[in-house]
Design a protein around this motif. Sequence first.
Motif, PDB file in Angstrom:
ATOM      1  N   GLY A 179      27.459  32.605  43.729  1.00 54.24           N
ATOM      2  CA  GLY A 179      26.596  33.314  42.800  1.00 54.24           C
ATOM      3  C   GLY A 179      26.633  34.810  43.031  1.00 54.24           C
ATOM      4  N   VAL A 180      26.343  35.557  41.989  1.00 56.98           N
ATOM      5  CA  VAL A 180      26.438  37.012  42.048  1.00 56.98           C
ATOM      6  C   VAL A 180      25.366  37.617  42.949  1.00 56.98           C
ATOM      7  CG1 VAL A 180      26.133  39.118  40.671  1.00 56.98           C
ATOM      8  CG2 VAL A 180      27.610  37.261  39.845  1.00 56.98           C
ATOM      9  N   GLY A 181      24.111  37.154  42.820  1.00 62.60           N
ATOM     10  CA  GLY A 181      22.992  37.822  43.465  1.00 62.60           C
ATOM     11  C   GLY A 181      23.116  37.967  44.967  1.00 62.60           C
ATOM     12  N   GLY A 182      23.308  36.865  45.674  1.00 63.70           N
ATOM     13  CA  GLY A 182      23.359  36.912  47.125  1.00 63.70           C
ATOM     14  C   GLY A 182      24.545  37.678  47.649  1.00 63.70           C
ATOM     15  N   VAL A 183      25.677  37.576  46.969  1.00 64.32           N
ATOM     16  CA  VAL A 183      26.885  38.271  47.418  1.00 64.32           C
ATOM     17  C   VAL A 183      26.662  39.780  47.440  1.00 64.32           C
ATOM     18  CG1 VAL A 183      29.242  38.872  46.741  1.00 64.32           C
ATOM     19  CG2 VAL A 183      28.533  36.481  46.761  1.00 64.32           C
ATOM     20  N   VAL A 184      26.134  40.330  46.340  1.00 67.13           N
ATOM     21  CA  VAL A 184      25.974  41.787  46.256  1.00 67.13           C
ATOM     22  C   VAL A 184      24.901  42.278  47.219  1.00 67.13           C
ATOM     23  CG1 VAL A 184      25.396  43.717  44.749  1.00 67.13           C
ATOM     24  CG2 VAL A 184      26.771  41.830  43.863  1.00 67.13           C
ATOM     25  N   LEU A 185      23.780  41.576  47.298  1.00 64.33           N
ATOM     26  CA  LEU A 185      22.695  42.031  48.176  1.00 64.33           C
ATOM     27  C   LEU A 185      23.074  41.974  49.648  1.00 64.33           C
ATOM     28  CD1 LEU A 185      19.589  40.477  46.387  1.00 64.33           C
ATOM     29  CD2 LEU A 185      20.461  42.817  46.240  1.00 64.33           C
ATOM     30  N   GLY A 186      24.088  41.171  49.984  1.00 64.60           N
ATOM     31  CA  GLY A 186      24.560  41.110  51.359  1.00 64.60           C
ATOM     32  C   GLY A 186      25.761  41.986  51.634  1.00 64.60           C
ATOM     33  N   GLY A 187      26.337  42.594  50.608  1.00 67.41           N
ATOM     34  CA  GLY A 187      27.497  43.473  50.777  1.00 67.41           C
ATOM     35  C   GLY A 187      28.608  43.147  49.803  1.00 67.41           C
ATOM     36  N   GLY A 188      29.259  41.987  49.997  1.00 66.01           N
ATOM     37  CA  GLY A 188      30.289  41.544  49.074  1.00 66.01           C
ATOM     38  C   GLY A 188      31.693  41.973  49.468  1.00 66.01           C
ATOM     39  N   TYR A 189      32.435  41.083  50.125  1.00 64.94           N
ATOM     40  CA  TYR A 189      33.805  41.349  50.586  1.00 64.94           C
ATOM     41  C   TYR A 189      34.793  40.741  49.596  1.00 64.94           C
ATOM     42  CZ  TYR A 189      37.726  41.669  53.921  1.00 64.94           C
ATOM     43  OH  TYR A 189      38.908  41.962  54.539  1.00 64.94           O
ATOM     44  N   PHE A 190      35.771  41.549  49.161  1.00 62.92           N
ATOM     45  CA  PHE A 190      36.680  41.147  48.089  1.00 62.92           C
ATOM     46  C   PHE A 190      38.120  41.399  48.508  1.00 62.92           C
ATOM     47  CE2 PHE A 190      38.392  41.991  43.635  1.00 62.92           C
ATOM     48  CZ  PHE A 190      38.266  40.683  43.199  1.00 62.92           C
ATOM     49  N   TYR A 191      39.071  40.857  47.739  1.00 64.28           N
ATOM     50  CA  TYR A 191      40.478  41.094  48.021  1.00 64.28           C
ATOM     51  C   TYR A 191      40.807  42.589  48.082  1.00 64.28           C
ATOM     52  CZ  TYR A 191      41.006  36.192  46.604  1.00 64.28           C
ATOM     53  OH  TYR A 191      40.887  34.830  46.516  1.00 64.28           O
ATOM     54  N   GLN A 192      40.170  43.378  47.238  1.00 64.27           N
ATOM     55  CA  GLN A 192      40.482  44.806  47.139  1.00 64.27           C
ATOM     56  C   GLN A 192      39.414  45.696  47.784  1.00 64.27           C
ATOM     57  OE1 GLN A 192      41.399  43.880  42.866  1.00 64.27           O
ATOM     58  NE2 GLN A 192      42.826  45.578  43.109  1.00 64.27           N
ATOM     59  N   THR A 193      38.676  45.119  48.731  1.00 68.46           N
ATOM     60  CA  THR A 193      37.636  45.885  49.414  1.00 68.46           C
ATOM     61  C   THR A 193      38.209  47.052  50.215  1.00 68.46           C
ATOM     62  OG1 THR A 193      35.858  44.244  49.473  1.00 68.46           O
ATOM     63  CG2 THR A 193      36.027  45.708  51.377  1.00 68.46           C
ATOM     64  N   SER A 194      39.380  46.878  50.813  1.00 67.90           N
ATOM     65  CA  SER A 194      39.964  47.987  51.576  1.00 67.90           C
ATOM     66  C   SER A 194      40.154  49.226  50.703  1.00 67.90           C
ATOM     67  CB  SER A 194      41.307  47.572  52.182  1.00 67.90           C
ATOM     68  OG  SER A 194      41.122  46.720  53.282  1.00 67.90           O
ATOM     69  N   GLU A 195      40.484  49.015  49.439  1.00 64.58           N
ATOM     70  CA  GLU A 195      40.753  50.134  48.544  1.00 64.58           C
ATOM     71  C   GLU A 195      39.492  50.637  47.852  1.00 64.58           C
ATOM     72  OE1 GLU A 195      43.913  51.326  44.979  1.00 64.58           O
ATOM     73  OE2 GLU A 195      43.787  49.246  45.694  1.00 64.58           O
ATOM     74  N   TYR A 196      38.601  49.716  47.438  1.00 62.68           N
ATOM     75  CA  TYR A 196      37.467  50.094  46.605  1.00 62.68           C
ATOM     76  C   TYR A 196      36.100  49.906  47.260  1.00 62.68           C
ATOM     77  CZ  TYR A 196      40.852  50.231  42.785  1.00 62.68           C
ATOM     78  OH  TYR A 196      41.926  50.543  41.987  1.00 62.68           O
ATOM     79  N   GLY A 197      36.064  49.400  48.469  1.00 61.37           N
ATOM     80  CA  GLY A 197      34.797  49.199  49.150  1.00 61.37           C
ATOM     81  C   GLY A 197      34.184  47.844  48.843  1.00 61.37           C
ATOM     82  N   LEU A 198      32.965  47.651  49.315  1.00 54.44           N
ATOM     83  CA  LEU A 198      32.242  46.395  49.114  1.00 54.44           C
ATOM     84  C   LEU A 198      31.708  46.292  47.691  1.00 54.44           C
ATOM     85  CD1 LEU A 198      30.222  46.448  52.457  1.00 54.44           C
ATOM     86  CD2 LEU A 198      32.243  45.054  51.957  1.00 54.44           C
ATOM     87  N   ALA A 199      31.363  45.075  47.288  1.00 53.81           N
ATOM     88  CA  ALA A 199      30.780  44.878  45.960  1.00 53.81           C
ATOM     89  C   ALA A 199      29.533  45.733  45.783  1.00 53.81           C
ATOM     90  CB  ALA A 199      30.457  43.401  45.748  1.00 53.81           C
ATOM     91  N   ALA A 200      28.682  45.792  46.813  1.00 53.75           N
ATOM     92  CA  ALA A 200      27.436  46.554  46.714  1.00 53.75           C
ATOM     93  C   ALA A 200      27.689  48.024  46.421  1.00 53.75           C
ATOM     94  CB  ALA A 200      26.641  46.410  48.017  1.00 53.75           C
ATOM     95  N   ASP A 201      28.803  48.550  46.900  1.00 52.91           N
ATOM     96  CA  ASP A 201      29.117  49.959  46.690  1.00 52.91           C
ATOM     97  C   ASP A 201      29.741  50.217  45.329  1.00 52.91           C
ATOM     98  OD1 ASP A 201      28.153  50.975  49.148  1.00 52.91           O
ATOM     99  OD2 ASP A 201      29.903  50.147  50.153  1.00 52.91           O
ATOM    100  N   ASN A 202      29.933  49.175  44.554  1.00 52.68           N
ATOM    101  CA  ASN A 202      30.431  49.315  43.194  1.00 52.68           C
ATOM    102  C   ASN A 202      29.353  49.044  42.153  1.00 52.68           C
ATOM    103  OD1 ASN A 202      33.668  49.630  43.075  1.00 52.68           O
ATOM    104  ND2 ASN A 202      33.069  48.559  44.939  1.00 52.68           N
ATOM    105  N   VAL A 203      28.102  48.984  42.593  1.00 47.74           N
ATOM    106  CA  VAL A 203      26.971  48.817  41.665  1.00 47.74           C
ATOM    107  C   VAL A 203      26.573  50.180  41.114  1.00 47.74           C
ATOM    108  CG1 VAL A 203      24.573  48.100  41.416  1.00 47.74           C
ATOM    109  CG2 VAL A 203      26.125  46.749  42.838  1.00 47.74           C
ATOM    110  N   LYS A 204      26.407  50.252  39.818  1.00 44.50           N
ATOM    111  CA  LYS A 204      25.953  51.476  39.154  1.00 44.50           C
ATOM    112  C   LYS A 204      24.435  51.518  39.055  1.00 44.50           C
ATOM    113  CE  LYS A 204      26.490  54.038  34.792  1.00 44.50           C
ATOM    114  NZ  LYS A 204      27.159  54.016  33.452  1.00 44.50           N
ATOM    115  N   SER A 205      23.840  50.354  38.785  1.00 42.47           N
ATOM    116  CA  SER A 205      22.381  50.300  38.642  1.00 42.47           C
ATOM    117  C   SER A 205      21.906  48.863  38.821  1.00 42.47           C
ATOM    118  CB  SER A 205      21.958  50.824  37.260  1.00 42.47           C
ATOM    119  OG  SER A 205      20.554  50.898  37.146  1.00 42.47           O
ATOM    120  N   PHE A 206      20.705  48.705  39.374  1.00 42.36           N
ATOM    121  CA  PHE A 206      20.042  47.408  39.493  1.00 42.36           C
ATOM    122  C   PHE A 206      18.822  47.377  38.580  1.00 42.36           C
ATOM    123  CE2 PHE A 206      21.804  48.285  43.746  1.00 42.36           C
ATOM    124  CZ  PHE A 206      22.437  47.103  44.088  1.00 42.36           C
ATOM    125  N   GLU A 207      18.600  46.280  37.889  1.00 44.12           N
ATOM    126  CA  GLU A 207      17.305  46.016  37.270  1.00 44.12           C
ATOM    127  C   GLU A 207      16.538  45.129  38.242  1.00 44.12           C
ATOM    128  OE1 GLU A 207      16.220  44.717  32.883  1.00 44.12           O
ATOM    129  OE2 GLU A 207      16.617  42.935  34.114  1.00 44.12           O
TER     130      GLU A 207
END
Length: 491
Positions: A179-207
């Motif tokens: 699920g999306v919620g827990g992954v982002v709130l915990g950081g989020g490690y992806f195939y391209q994290t070395s290049e673009y960072g964690l999922a959390a660092d690619n968030v523009k805005s939270f509601e």
Amino acid sequence: MQISILLGTAFISTAFGVTIPRPNAATTARGNGYPRETRGADGPATACSEAQAELGDSIVQTTPLNQTIVENNWSLSCRAEPQCIFQPASAGDVGKLLRILDRHQVPFAIRSGGHSPNPGWSSIGSTGVLLDMSAMNAVTLSADAGTISIGPGARWGQVAAAADAKNVAVVGAREPETGVGGVVLGGGYFYQTSEYGLAADNVKSFEVVLADGTTIEANADENSDLFWSLKGGGPNFGIVTRFDMHTIPSTDLWYTAYMYSPDKAPELLDSMAQWQQEGAADLRSSAIFSIGLDSVLVLLTYGAHTTATPAAFEPFYRVAPSSRRSRRQTARHDYRGVSSQIDAQLYRDVYGFWLERATAVREAVGANQTFVIQHVSDNVAQQGIKNGGNPLGLPQKSHQWWTTLVDWNDAKDDEMARSASIATTARWKEVSRERGLDVDFLYMNDASRDQSPLAGYGEKNIARLKEVALKYDPSQVFQNLQNGGFLLSRL
């Protein structure tokens, strides 16, 4: 065995200074006009009835509960039957539910995808209620496809497919069913994290829906302290009901999957360390490195179109693959993590320690487990800083996050099944400290129930997180009523 494929960006599926008070619920009043009641045995049933009357049967499900929804957790160790299930369809629904829960002082659990194996993180028994976010699963892209808006109940495979249809990609998770919620709130490690960072660092805005039921935006311009806190700070501040994320350019992602016999593990550990120290400087390269008791999986991905084997992975090409496959239990699960600097001898020494114990555990109770090294480039911390910062306190140098997935069948074997991984993390910390290779960080999304990832974020960041939690949740609803999760009040 080797498999080489060029594919789009759709998923490759593989296997402290501030004290938080605990207010007296019987005497503390909320600013919403309702008295807060002392928690009691009748509270959950009363709250469920009240919520159902206010929101309707489609949002609030009471007895008899749909068992398919009750059991929609990945691990059997996380399945429990709540008093009722809330399935909100909007941020407004979430706000109403939180006000009711606070008023009656009812414990609750929040479930996005239910993929955590930690008991109580996304489940709760009859003493509380479950907020199942699966109905809030919309995925929409902006007109220019530069931003994607995602509901917390969406799965990452769904997100990847929606992005791929518009020729973009999203930094999310590697497993499409999470699920999306827990992954982002915990950081989020992806195939391209070395290049673009964690999922959390690619968030523009939270509601975010706060404990008092109000809905706010958290981004670089509005409530920026909350924005910073949510990028890895876990479920401590509110319920996120929408993630607006930046997309990244779409490329054909090259990958090769190798399977090896387990006797190749020591040699492959050397290859992994060499790649981390040399080839991983090419930030487009990524390796999933997982040793099991029956085989070793190495999945190499490269974030660019290429018809040749990337030179970055040269250390792995020297080891001949085989066709052996691993077996996997699918009932009860646990995982666990530890971090360190990159060092082949450390890897070999701890692997030998793990192998002896993991083999004994399988012989005793049939549990399978893995030995996984995840590379974290120095650019991951830099991407976090560039995108406004986060509370993780990541070292600004390349290092690794070790994790394991433990699978077994019977509840009576829980202690034995988990024993090898518990001993291994302790041994990893001990040896890495002795050799000056320790990294005092634990990735939240790999942490087990008895670990404390927040403790490794650093004293300054923890103090700031506590201040933010008090600011946005002054009565500490999320600290006192939330059933599970890595909470600041439990540090």
